[in-house]
Design a protein around this motif. Structure first.
Motif, PDB file in Angstrom:
ATOM      1  N   LEU A 140      36.719  39.464  50.866  1.00 37.14           N
ATOM      2  CA  LEU A 140      37.363  39.891  49.631  1.00 37.14           C
ATOM      3  C   LEU A 140      38.849  40.173  49.859  1.00 37.14           C
ATOM      4  O   LEU A 140      39.707  39.809  49.043  1.00 37.14           O
ATOM      5  N   ALA A 141      39.168  40.808  50.994  1.00 38.54           N
ATOM      6  CA  ALA A 141      40.574  41.115  51.302  1.00 38.54           C
ATOM      7  C   ALA A 141      41.368  39.834  51.483  1.00 38.54           C
ATOM      8  O   ALA A 141      42.508  39.717  50.987  1.00 38.54           O
ATOM      9  N   ASP A 142      40.760  38.855  52.195  1.00 32.08           N
ATOM     10  CA  ASP A 142      41.453  37.571  52.381  1.00 32.08           C
ATOM     11  C   ASP A 142      41.666  36.871  51.046  1.00 32.08           C
ATOM     12  O   ASP A 142      42.750  36.308  50.782  1.00 32.08           O
ATOM     13  N   ALA A 143      40.667  36.869  50.205  1.00 32.61           N
ATOM     14  CA  ALA A 143      40.772  36.169  48.914  1.00 32.61           C
ATOM     15  C   ALA A 143      41.815  36.816  48.023  1.00 32.61           C
ATOM     16  O   ALA A 143      42.505  36.140  47.246  1.00 32.61           O
ATOM     17  N   ALA A 144      41.957  38.133  48.142  1.00 30.46           N
ATOM     18  CA  ALA A 144      42.916  38.856  47.294  1.00 30.46           C
ATOM     19  C   ALA A 144      44.297  38.927  47.923  1.00 30.46           C
ATOM     20  O   ALA A 144      45.229  39.474  47.331  1.00 30.46           O
ATOM     21  N   GLY A 145      44.415  38.396  49.154  1.00 26.37           N
ATOM     22  CA  GLY A 145      45.698  38.430  49.839  1.00 26.37           C
ATOM     23  C   GLY A 145      46.086  39.816  50.271  1.00 26.37           C
ATOM     24  O   GLY A 145      47.277  40.143  50.287  1.00 26.37           O
ATOM     25  N   LEU A 146      45.092  40.624  50.609  1.00 28.86           N
ATOM     26  CA  LEU A 146      45.365  42.000  51.043  1.00 28.86           C
ATOM     27  C   LEU A 146      45.241  42.092  52.554  1.00 28.86           C
ATOM     28  O   LEU A 146      44.462  41.371  53.180  1.00 28.86           O
ATOM     29  N   ASP A 147      46.017  43.005  53.111  1.00 26.99           N
ATOM     30  CA  ASP A 147      45.955  43.150  54.560  1.00 26.99           C
ATOM     31  C   ASP A 147      45.248  44.441  54.976  1.00 26.99           C
ATOM     32  O   ASP A 147      45.336  44.889  56.111  1.00 26.99           O
ATOM     33  N   ASP A 148      44.506  45.067  53.994  1.00 26.89           N
ATOM     34  CA  ASP A 148      43.790  46.312  54.314  1.00 26.89           C
ATOM     35  C   ASP A 148      42.693  46.053  55.342  1.00 26.89           C
ATOM     36  O   ASP A 148      41.984  45.045  55.283  1.00 26.89           O
ATOM     37  N   GLN A 149      42.579  46.986  56.274  1.00 26.61           N
ATOM     38  CA  GLN A 149      41.515  46.908  57.267  1.00 26.61           C
ATOM     39  C   GLN A 149      40.212  47.449  56.661  1.00 26.61           C
ATOM     40  O   GLN A 149      40.222  48.405  55.895  1.00 26.61           O
ATOM     41  N   VAL A 150      39.122  46.823  57.035  1.00 28.88           N
ATOM     42  CA  VAL A 150      37.799  47.308  56.581  1.00 28.88           C
ATOM     43  C   VAL A 150      37.410  48.484  57.459  1.00 28.88           C
ATOM     44  O   VAL A 150      37.210  48.328  58.668  1.00 28.88           O
TER      45      VAL A 150
END
Length: 294
Positions: free
Chosen positions: A97-107
């Protein structure tokens, strides 16, 4: 010779393994059949069939009240389990989901753990194998203690019954010793009545003798005394043999009561009637005592 057991008894048993403590308390009273009433904690409810089987191995008759408690000490009352496969799927899905949204947040671990189903917290409702073993051990200890109390009371009951049976034999001896005089008194009484009757009507001498003999035979209690002695001998043998004998003793005492009731009705002697009533009183006490024997 097996021990005679009372149906009334009390027993306690304790067992411990690790942090698991089990206490068992047993009480029993007399009953026609075996009636087992178990009170178990929820965690041990599934053990009821096995615990009933253990009780049946030691008890044949009576009403059993059994309370069993389980103390787990400081062991946690709730358990937590992790669904590893689901946790991995959730973490992968969050990264995707982070990759698809272009986010760099760590899980984060916290984020994954918060997802439904990843960590499940539940109450401990099932007993462990150790707790089940401890419950069975405590039950067997309680039954041993219970059996000892029943044996102790059973010995007292057996002694009382044997003593009363001996007293009855003595009373029968007194009845037997009084029979000749009772027959003589009855004969005189019958002769007087028949002569009084003969004075008012013609009565053949042979018929006179036959009627007297018939009336005397109806008052004879020899057969009842013989059967009564036989039943009392069976009671003595049953008490000596011991074991599970409550029903047998009850039957024999009922037969004794039937014989002594017939004797009381047939005898025309006040002295013998008094002795017969004493016998009946002792038998009634024996009947009451026997209701407590397994």
């Amino acid at each position: 010779m097996s021990a005679i057991r009372s149906m009334t008894g009390y027993g306690r048993g304790k067992a411990k393994r690790g942090q698991a403590h089990v206490n068992v308390e047993l009480r029993s009273v007399n009953g026609r059949y075996l009636d087992i009433n178990l009170r178990l904690p929820t965690a041990l409810a599934h053990l009821e069939p096995r615990l009933r089987e253990i009780v049946r191995e030691k008890v044949a008759r009576g009403r059993i009240e059994c309370n069993l408690s389980l103390d787990r000490g400081s062991a946690p009352a709730r358990t937590a389990s992790v669904d590893r496969a689901l946790a991995k799927q959730v973490a992968d899905a969050l990264r995707e989901l982070a990759d698809a949204a272009g986010l760099d947040d760590q899980v984060s671990l916290e984020l994954v753990a918060r997802q439904p189903g990843v960590i499940t917290v539940s109450e401990r409702t099932e007993a462990s194998a150790a707790e089940q073993s401890v419950a069975e051990t405590a039950m067997r200890k309680a039954l041993r203690d219970h059996d000892l109390s029943r044996r102790t009371e059973g010995a007292v009951l057996a002694q009382d019954l044997a003593g009363r049976a001996k007293d009855i034999i003595s009373l029968i001896g007194q009845i037997e010793a009084g029979l000749p005089q009772a027959r003589q008194e009855l004969g005189k009484k019958l002769e007087g009545r028949l002569k009084s009757l003969a004075s008012r009507m013609e009565l053949d001498e042979n018929r006179f003798q036959m009627e007297a003999a018939y009336l005397a035979s109806r008052a004879d209690i020899t057969e009842e005394m013989t059967r009564l002695r036989s039943h009392l001998e069976q009671i003595r043998k049953t008490l000596n043999r011991g074991g599970i004998c409550g029903r047998s003793l009850d039957f024999l005492i009922q037969e004794c009561l039937r014989e002594i009731s017939t004797m009381s009705a047939k005898t025309q002697s006040l002295a013998l009637t008094k002795l017969a009533l004493e016998v009946k009183g002792e038998l009634e006490k024996m009947k009451e005592q026997v209701q407590n024997i397994e």
